[in-house]
Design a protein around this motif. Sequence first.
Motif, PDB file in Angstrom:
ATOM      1  N   ALA A  37     -14.891  -8.380   0.073  1.00 53.65           N
ATOM      2  CA  ALA A  37     -13.632  -7.797  -0.012  1.00 53.65           C
ATOM      3  C   ALA A  37     -13.141  -8.010   1.875  1.00 53.65           C
ATOM      4  CB  ALA A  37     -13.489  -6.799  -0.706  1.00 53.65           C
ATOM      5  N   VAL A  38     -12.050  -8.079   1.290  1.00 51.54           N
ATOM      6  CA  VAL A  38     -10.394  -7.860   3.094  1.00 51.54           C
ATOM      7  C   VAL A  38     -10.227  -6.607   2.648  1.00 51.54           C
ATOM      8  CG1 VAL A  38      -9.166  -8.687   4.267  1.00 51.54           C
ATOM      9  CG2 VAL A  38      -9.998 -10.146   3.364  1.00 51.54           C
ATOM     10  N   LEU A  39     -10.672  -5.579   3.782  1.00 46.64           N
ATOM     11  CA  LEU A  39     -10.875  -4.284   3.950  1.00 46.64           C
ATOM     12  C   LEU A  39      -9.651  -3.958   5.690  1.00 46.64           C
ATOM     13  CD1 LEU A  39     -12.960  -1.220   3.077  1.00 46.64           C
ATOM     14  CD2 LEU A  39     -10.976  -1.346   4.794  1.00 46.64           C
ATOM     15  N   ARG A  40      -8.561  -3.767   4.690  1.00 49.75           N
ATOM     16  CA  ARG A  40      -7.104  -3.368   5.736  1.00 49.75           C
ATOM     17  C   ARG A  40      -7.451  -1.983   6.219  1.00 49.75           C
ATOM     18  NH1 ARG A  40      -4.618  -7.671   6.799  1.00 49.75           N
ATOM     19  NH2 ARG A  40      -5.106  -9.811   5.205  1.00 49.75           N
ATOM     20  N   LEU A  41      -6.754  -1.607   7.877  1.00 48.46           N
ATOM     21  CA  LEU A  41      -6.997  -0.413   8.136  1.00 48.46           C
ATOM     22  C   LEU A  41      -5.514  -0.624   8.454  1.00 48.46           C
ATOM     23  CD1 LEU A  41     -10.058   0.042  10.034  1.00 48.46           C
ATOM     24  CD2 LEU A  41      -9.435   1.748   7.370  1.00 48.46           C
ATOM     25  N   ARG A  42      -4.581   0.431   7.749  1.00 46.39           N
ATOM     26  CA  ARG A  42      -3.593   0.996   9.184  1.00 46.39           C
ATOM     27  C   ARG A  42      -2.911   2.208  10.174  1.00 46.39           C
ATOM     28  NH1 ARG A  42       0.554  -2.252  10.516  1.00 46.39           N
ATOM     29  NH2 ARG A  42       2.589  -1.845  10.445  1.00 46.39           N
ATOM     30  N   ALA A 104     -13.186  18.507  26.160  1.00 48.59           N
ATOM     31  CA  ALA A 104     -12.289  18.604  27.249  1.00 48.59           C
ATOM     32  C   ALA A 104     -10.480  19.330  26.989  1.00 48.59           C
ATOM     33  CB  ALA A 104     -12.064  18.272  28.445  1.00 48.59           C
ATOM     34  N   TYR A 105     -10.079  18.279  25.792  1.00 52.20           N
ATOM     35  CA  TYR A 105      -8.743  17.961  25.505  1.00 52.20           C
ATOM     36  C   TYR A 105      -9.183  17.583  24.347  1.00 52.20           C
ATOM     37  CZ  TYR A 105      -4.130  17.243  26.812  1.00 52.20           C
ATOM     38  OH  TYR A 105      -2.229  16.885  26.864  1.00 52.20           O
ATOM     39  N   ASN A 106      -7.690  18.527  23.267  1.00 47.47           N
ATOM     40  CA  ASN A 106      -7.133  17.425  22.118  1.00 47.47           C
ATOM     41  C   ASN A 106      -5.706  16.800  21.672  1.00 47.47           C
ATOM     42  OD1 ASN A 106      -6.412  19.914  21.737  1.00 47.47           O
ATOM     43  ND2 ASN A 106      -7.553  20.550  19.894  1.00 47.47           N
ATOM     44  N   LEU A 107      -5.713  16.068  21.127  1.00 45.06           N
ATOM     45  CA  LEU A 107      -4.069  15.606  21.072  1.00 45.06           C
ATOM     46  C   LEU A 107      -4.583  15.852  19.778  1.00 45.06           C
ATOM     47  CD1 LEU A 107      -3.729  13.041  23.733  1.00 45.06           C
ATOM     48  CD2 LEU A 107      -2.559  14.877  23.328  1.00 45.06           C
ATOM     49  N   THR A 108      -3.404  15.047  18.471  1.00 46.25           N
ATOM     50  CA  THR A 108      -2.831  15.562  17.407  1.00 46.25           C
ATOM     51  C   THR A 108      -3.249  14.662  16.488  1.00 46.25           C
ATOM     52  OG1 THR A 108      -1.097  13.316  17.290  1.00 46.25           O
ATOM     53  CG2 THR A 108      -0.552  15.996  18.004  1.00 46.25           C
ATOM     54  N   GLY A 109      -4.137  13.760  17.004  1.00 46.50           N
ATOM     55  CA  GLY A 109      -5.700  12.852  15.940  1.00 46.50           C
ATOM     56  C   GLY A 109      -4.507  11.609  15.298  1.00 46.50           C
ATOM     57  N   PHE A 110      -5.256  11.627  14.318  1.00 49.85           N
ATOM     58  CA  PHE A 110      -4.919  10.090  13.233  1.00 49.85           C
ATOM     59  C   PHE A 110      -4.557  10.143  12.156  1.00 49.85           C
ATOM     60  CE2 PHE A 110      -8.787  10.835  15.077  1.00 49.85           C
ATOM     61  CZ  PHE A 110      -9.875  10.988  12.816  1.00 49.85           C
ATOM     62  N   ASN A 111      -3.747   9.746  11.352  1.00 53.54           N
ATOM     63  CA  ASN A 111      -3.491   9.117  10.163  1.00 53.54           C
ATOM     64  C   ASN A 111      -3.438   7.554   9.542  1.00 53.54           C
ATOM     65  OD1 ASN A 111      -1.874   8.595   7.588  1.00 53.54           O
ATOM     66  ND2 ASN A 111      -1.290  10.667   7.708  1.00 53.54           N
ATOM     67  N   ILE A 112      -4.608   7.200   9.236  1.00 56.67           N
ATOM     68  CA  ILE A 112      -4.887   6.084   8.516  1.00 56.67           C
ATOM     69  C   ILE A 112      -5.074   5.296   7.316  1.00 56.67           C
ATOM     70  CG2 ILE A 112      -6.815   4.296   9.367  1.00 56.67           C
ATOM     71  CD1 ILE A 112      -8.173   5.674  11.489  1.00 56.67           C
ATOM     72  N   PHE A 113      -4.189   4.540   7.430  1.00 54.81           N
ATOM     73  CA  PHE A 113      -4.192   4.445   5.944  1.00 54.81           C
ATOM     74  C   PHE A 113      -5.171   3.123   5.401  1.00 54.81           C
ATOM     75  CE2 PHE A 113      -2.150   1.134   2.683  1.00 54.81           C
ATOM     76  CZ  PHE A 113      -2.511   2.229   1.411  1.00 54.81           C
ATOM     77  N   TYR A 114      -5.718   3.110   4.709  1.00 56.93           N
ATOM     78  CA  TYR A 114      -6.802   1.610   4.512  1.00 56.93           C
ATOM     79  C   TYR A 114      -6.660   1.393   2.446  1.00 56.93           C
ATOM     80  CZ  TYR A 114      -9.863   3.900   0.779  1.00 56.93           C
ATOM     81  OH  TYR A 114      -9.772   5.089  -0.044  1.00 56.93           O
ATOM     82  N   SER A 115      -7.229   0.292   2.987  1.00 56.72           N
ATOM     83  CA  SER A 115      -6.691  -1.248   1.120  1.00 56.72           C
ATOM     84  C   SER A 115      -7.312  -1.533   1.040  1.00 56.72           C
ATOM     85  CB  SER A 115      -5.023  -1.321   1.109  1.00 56.72           C
ATOM     86  OG  SER A 115      -4.630  -2.103   2.005  1.00 56.72           O
ATOM     87  N   ILE A 116      -8.490  -1.665  -0.176  1.00 54.70           N
ATOM     88  CA  ILE A 116      -8.958  -2.962  -0.201  1.00 54.70           C
ATOM     89  C   ILE A 116      -8.160  -4.069  -1.484  1.00 54.70           C
ATOM     90  CG2 ILE A 116     -11.179  -3.684  -1.956  1.00 54.70           C
ATOM     91  CD1 ILE A 116     -11.902  -0.821  -1.358  1.00 54.70           C
ATOM     92  N   ASN A 117      -8.712  -5.317  -0.816  1.00 61.35           N
ATOM     93  CA  ASN A 117      -8.074  -6.755  -0.909  1.00 61.35           C
ATOM     94  C   ASN A 117      -6.572  -6.551  -0.890  1.00 61.35           C
ATOM     95  OD1 ASN A 117      -8.106  -8.921  -2.008  1.00 61.35           O
ATOM     96  ND2 ASN A 117      -8.427  -8.750  -4.121  1.00 61.35           N
ATOM     97  N   SER A 118      -5.640  -6.452  -0.438  1.00 64.99           N
ATOM     98  CA  SER A 118      -4.152  -5.808  -0.335  1.00 64.99           C
ATOM     99  C   SER A 118      -3.709  -7.119   0.578  1.00 64.99           C
ATOM    100  CB  SER A 118      -3.620  -4.374   0.204  1.00 64.99           C
ATOM    101  OG  SER A 118      -4.187  -4.565   1.218  1.00 64.99           O
ATOM    102  N   CYS A 119      -2.514  -7.202   0.524  1.00 62.98           N
ATOM    103  CA  CYS A 119      -1.581  -8.422   1.470  1.00 62.98           C
ATOM    104  C   CYS A 119      -1.393  -7.754   3.250  1.00 62.98           C
ATOM    105  CB  CYS A 119      -0.737  -9.143   0.757  1.00 62.98           C
ATOM    106  SG  CYS A 119      -1.235 -10.338  -0.242  1.00 62.98           S
ATOM    107  N   PRO A 120      -1.395  -8.408   4.136  1.00 69.12           N
ATOM    108  CA  PRO A 120      -1.140  -7.979   5.146  1.00 69.12           C
ATOM    109  C   PRO A 120       0.057  -6.907   5.232  1.00 69.12           C
ATOM    110  CG  PRO A 120      -0.974 -10.143   4.860  1.00 69.12           C
ATOM    111  CD  PRO A 120      -2.004  -9.644   4.076  1.00 69.12           C
ATOM    112  N   ASN A 121       0.248  -5.770   5.752  1.00 69.55           N
ATOM    113  CA  ASN A 121       1.845  -4.960   5.731  1.00 69.55           C
ATOM    114  C   ASN A 121       2.629  -6.006   4.916  1.00 69.55           C
ATOM    115  OD1 ASN A 121       2.824  -3.251   7.296  1.00 69.55           O
ATOM    116  ND2 ASN A 121       3.958  -5.349   8.698  1.00 69.55           N
TER     117      ASN A 121
END
Length: 295
Positions: A37-42, A104-121
């Motif tokens: 399956a195609v898995l997309r990470l945004r 040493a140093y840290n920042l605000t991090g990340f928020n990642i959306f994933y979807s399986i078998n979905s269309c690009p963007n």
Amino acid sequence: MILSSRLTEPSGYLTDGPINYKYKTKCTWLIEGYPNAVLRLRFNHFATECSWDHMYVYDGDSIYAPLIAVLSGLIVPEIRGNETVPEVVTTSGYALLHFFSDAAYNLTGFNIFYSINSCPNNCSGHGKCTTSMSVPNQVYCECDKYWKGEACDIPYCKANCGSPDHGYCDLTGEKLCVCNDSWQGPDCSLNVPSTESYWILPNVKPFSPSENIFMYGGRIETNAGNVTDELWVFNIRSQSWSTKSPTALGHGQQYAVEGHSAHIMELDSRDVVMIIIFGYSAIYGYTSSIQEYHI
């Protein structure tokens, strides 16, 4: 902090939390779809200490799978119409993400959306996501009238060619802007005449002689390290090299360059010309000149 998690829903989010991520963090997420399956990470948000805190993405269910992305630093949030950060895509049906931070140093991090078998963007809002008839369980973007590309994010005619004052979008042929007499440019936004430069799509086609390979210019490996303007032709059938003297068009001067791009084209007149794009000249330095030769 050490964290590991398995995600099995068809879509969802993964994040480091509501505040800055912790020092000395090691987090791993395994997103499980189904084989092939195609898995997309945004990456909706991503901010880590550049070159020290990293996110690793593997196309599979372990660290022995292909490593397809390593991210560190800042990804600026995007706005529609100015999409600059591509999605990270796996094709195995799985994705393993591992995040590491130092002490040493840290920042605000990340928020990642994933979807399986979905269309690009999500087809960029310019099309609909359609199930493929030829490939089972695969989807693709069916673009609206004025849009193209895998994600329907490329307009055939930017700004609708300034219609009706500047021109109109011709969707019957090559799907390009046709400008009125007083306007020019790919989107009919430049006056005639104009001092601004722009790209055009000439009416030419690639020319590929079946028996010859052409090589123009480059650096000769001698002590002097000279850059040459020689044109060499390799005949595939006879397995032999020979030199050829092209005829310069228009500018009348032939530049010896390296690091350039060379293409052979056949014009509507059936003339065969060679286009030399940019390159480095030992005399003039990096050049923006485009050379054109009869061969």
